[in-house]
Design a protein around this motif. Structure first.
Motif, PDB file in Angstrom:
ATOM      1  N   THR A   1      22.762  30.378  24.355  1.00 29.73           N
ATOM      2  CA  THR A   1      23.582  29.740  24.343  1.00 29.73           C
ATOM      3  C   THR A   1      23.122  28.325  24.230  1.00 29.73           C
ATOM      4  O   THR A   1      23.876  27.631  25.187  1.00 29.73           O
ATOM      5  N   GLY A   2      22.787  27.597  23.967  1.00 26.06           N
ATOM      6  CA  GLY A   2      22.223  26.821  23.261  1.00 26.06           C
ATOM      7  C   GLY A   2      23.075  25.609  23.932  1.00 26.06           C
ATOM      8  O   GLY A   2      23.214  24.118  24.323  1.00 26.06           O
ATOM      9  N   GLU A   3      24.095  26.096  22.177  1.00 29.15           N
ATOM     10  CA  GLU A   3      24.890  25.260  22.558  1.00 29.15           C
ATOM     11  C   GLU A   3      26.149  25.031  23.491  1.00 29.15           C
ATOM     12  O   GLU A   3      27.270  24.344  23.015  1.00 29.15           O
ATOM     13  N   LEU A   4      26.091  26.362  23.867  1.00 26.83           N
ATOM     14  CA  LEU A   4      27.185  26.210  24.924  1.00 26.83           C
ATOM     15  C   LEU A   4      26.885  25.851  26.798  1.00 26.83           C
ATOM     16  O   LEU A   4      27.846  26.408  27.553  1.00 26.83           O
ATOM     17  N   LEU A   5      25.666  25.672  26.494  1.00 29.23           N
ATOM     18  CA  LEU A   5      25.244  25.195  28.555  1.00 29.23           C
ATOM     19  C   LEU A   5      26.268  24.676  28.955  1.00 29.23           C
ATOM     20  O   LEU A   5      26.491  24.980  29.914  1.00 29.23           O
ATOM     21  N   GLY A   6      26.717  23.373  28.408  1.00 27.68           N
ATOM     22  CA  GLY A   6      27.957  22.766  28.569  1.00 27.68           C
ATOM     23  C   GLY A   6      29.256  23.334  29.512  1.00 27.68           C
ATOM     24  O   GLY A   6      29.535  23.059  30.566  1.00 27.68           O
ATOM     25  N   ASP A   7      29.338  23.829  28.341  1.00 25.50           N
ATOM     26  CA  ASP A   7      30.389  25.151  29.071  1.00 25.50           C
ATOM     27  C   ASP A   7      30.883  25.961  29.925  1.00 25.50           C
ATOM     28  O   ASP A   7      31.509  26.310  30.333  1.00 25.50           O
ATOM     29  N   MET A   8      29.598  26.552  29.653  1.00 22.93           N
ATOM     30  CA  MET A   8      29.230  27.076  30.737  1.00 22.93           C
ATOM     31  C   MET A   8      28.614  26.654  32.116  1.00 22.93           C
ATOM     32  O   MET A   8      29.087  27.700  33.096  1.00 22.93           O
ATOM     33  N   ALA A   9      28.392  25.414  32.293  1.00 22.18           N
ATOM     34  CA  ALA A   9      28.493  24.668  33.123  1.00 22.18           C
ATOM     35  C   ALA A   9      29.826  24.667  34.482  1.00 22.18           C
ATOM     36  O   ALA A   9      30.326  24.309  35.017  1.00 22.18           O
ATOM     37  N   VAL A  10      31.079  24.253  32.592  1.00 20.29           N
ATOM     38  CA  VAL A  10      32.009  23.868  33.233  1.00 20.29           C
ATOM     39  C   VAL A  10      33.195  24.930  33.987  1.00 20.29           C
ATOM     40  O   VAL A  10      33.081  24.596  34.876  1.00 20.29           O
TER      41      VAL A  10
END
Length: 378
Positions: free
Chosen positions: A262-271
């Motif tokens: 999920t490297g490309e999703l880390l920001g979205d998963m934090a949000v």
């Protein structure tokens, strides 16, 4: 089928927690300075331990998950052996589905297999929701775990995230490409959202039951989210994960989010609302912190700098444990250094050491113990 709202008993949850406020895991999650760098490993309770293999020799996976004394013993085994700062509840992401009465089993060598895949709106609408009384063996098992932990050690509860559970239900079992799942998601979004709305209350209730039984933290594990683009994650997954994290906020305990690839999703998963973001081994922790901090700043431009920070969890490659003591020492130091740089730059508020995925079955337990010892020296 209508789904009753999940009611929370925060007072009971608080009364049953017994970990000290300054337990290293809790301190790091808050952003305080822990007495030592906390470490635990996903799948630390499992096939790498001879004592686990012995106790599971004639017991099925799901049977063990619903047998309180086995659940407690298996959860505690790696804590005793490795001096872990956290125990992770021995369970499986399909436990709430099984408890609710869905016909499924965990097939050795394959994984969860569902007898009747969910691929229509009617089937999604009629998906049963787990109830608290169906999870009583888990509650009893948690009580046994808490009796076996020191006050500086915590117990983490967990659940599978909606996308990952939906994938198993739609595919009927594990999938390499998730083509049936994504095909349904793209071609029949109304069915997809019906299924996600049906799953979300069961996940919230499963986590709430664990919180009220006394766990000290909760992890939402989205095993397969890494197969999604950021656009698809935001549209088809994020609203439901956000709902789960928001529902659990009143408990006041750390909420962790982790997914593989999920490297490309880390920001979205934090949000979507966790306090701690797990990072797999593919992204250096300081780079991960930049992505997370940037996404949080974009989401809430008026927020304070502190609101843009999350604690990092991770992220040693599980294969490093096969490379010998010197390599393990070097790689542990590297991971800790990346986390420390992120904190020094004001991009993260703490670090909980972990693997970037789970312990591999053939890992030498002594290598795990040495890794824990090395982390505690950092």
């Amino acid at each position: 089928m209508t789904h009753d709202p999940v009611t929370l008993d925060v007072a009971t949850a608080q009364s049953r927690r017994r970990a000290a406020h300054d337990a290293p895991f809790l301190a790091a999650a808050r952003g305080d300075t822990p007495s030592r760098r906390p470490v635990w490993m996903m799948r630390q309770a499992g096939r790498s331990l001879p004592e686990y293999r012995e106790i599971r020799a004639h017991v099925g996976m799901l049977d063990a998950c619903f047998t309180p004394d086995l659940l407690s013993e298996i959860t505690l085994q790696p804590v005793r052996r490795h001096d872990a700062d956290a125990a992770i509840l021995f369970s499986d992401i399909v436990v709430p589905l099984k408890a609710a009465g869905i016909d499924l089993d965990i097939v050795p060598g394959r994984g969860p297999v569902v007898a009747q895949p969910i691929r229509t709106r009617e089937a999604a609408r009629n998906l049963p929701v787990v109830h608290t009384e169906q999870l009583q063996p888990v509650v009893e098992g948690i009580a046994g775990v808490l009796e076996g932990l020191r006050e500086d050690q915590v117990l983490i509860g967990f659940a599978g995230a909606p996308f990952t559970l939906a994938s198993y239900l739609v595919e009927g079992g594990p999938s390499k490409n998730h083509e049936v799942t994504k095909g349904l998601m793209y071609s029949q979004p109304e069915v997809w959202h019906e299924l996600m709305r049906a799953l979300t209350p069961s996940i919230i209730r499963f986590l709430a039951v664990q919180a009220e039984a006394g766990v000290d933290a909760l992890q939402l594990f989205d095993s397969w989210a890494g197969y999604l683009s950021a656009r698809d994650y935001r549209e088809y997954v994020a609203p439901y994960s956000r709902q789960i994290f928001a529902a659990l906020e009143p408990y006041g305990i750390p909420r962790i989010h982790f997914g593989v690839g999920t490297g490309e999703l880390l920001g979205d998963m934090a949000v979507v609302g966790p306090d701690v973001v797990g990072v797999d081994w593919r992204v250096p922790l300081d780079s991960a912190a930049e992505r997370i901090s940037s996404a949080l700043a974009t989401e809430d431009p008026q927020g304070s700098p502190e609101q843009r920070l999350r604690t990092l969890q991770g992220n040693l490659d599980p294969a490093v444990l096969f490379a010998g003591p010197e390599v393990v020492r070097e790689q542990v130091q590297r991971v800790c250094g990346e986390a420390d740089r992120a904190m020094a730059r004001g991009l993260a508020r703490g670090h909980i050491f972990n693997l970037g995925h789970g312990v591999l079955p053939t890992t030498d337990p002594d290598a795990i113990t040495r890794a824990f010892e090395e982390v505690h020296q950092q």
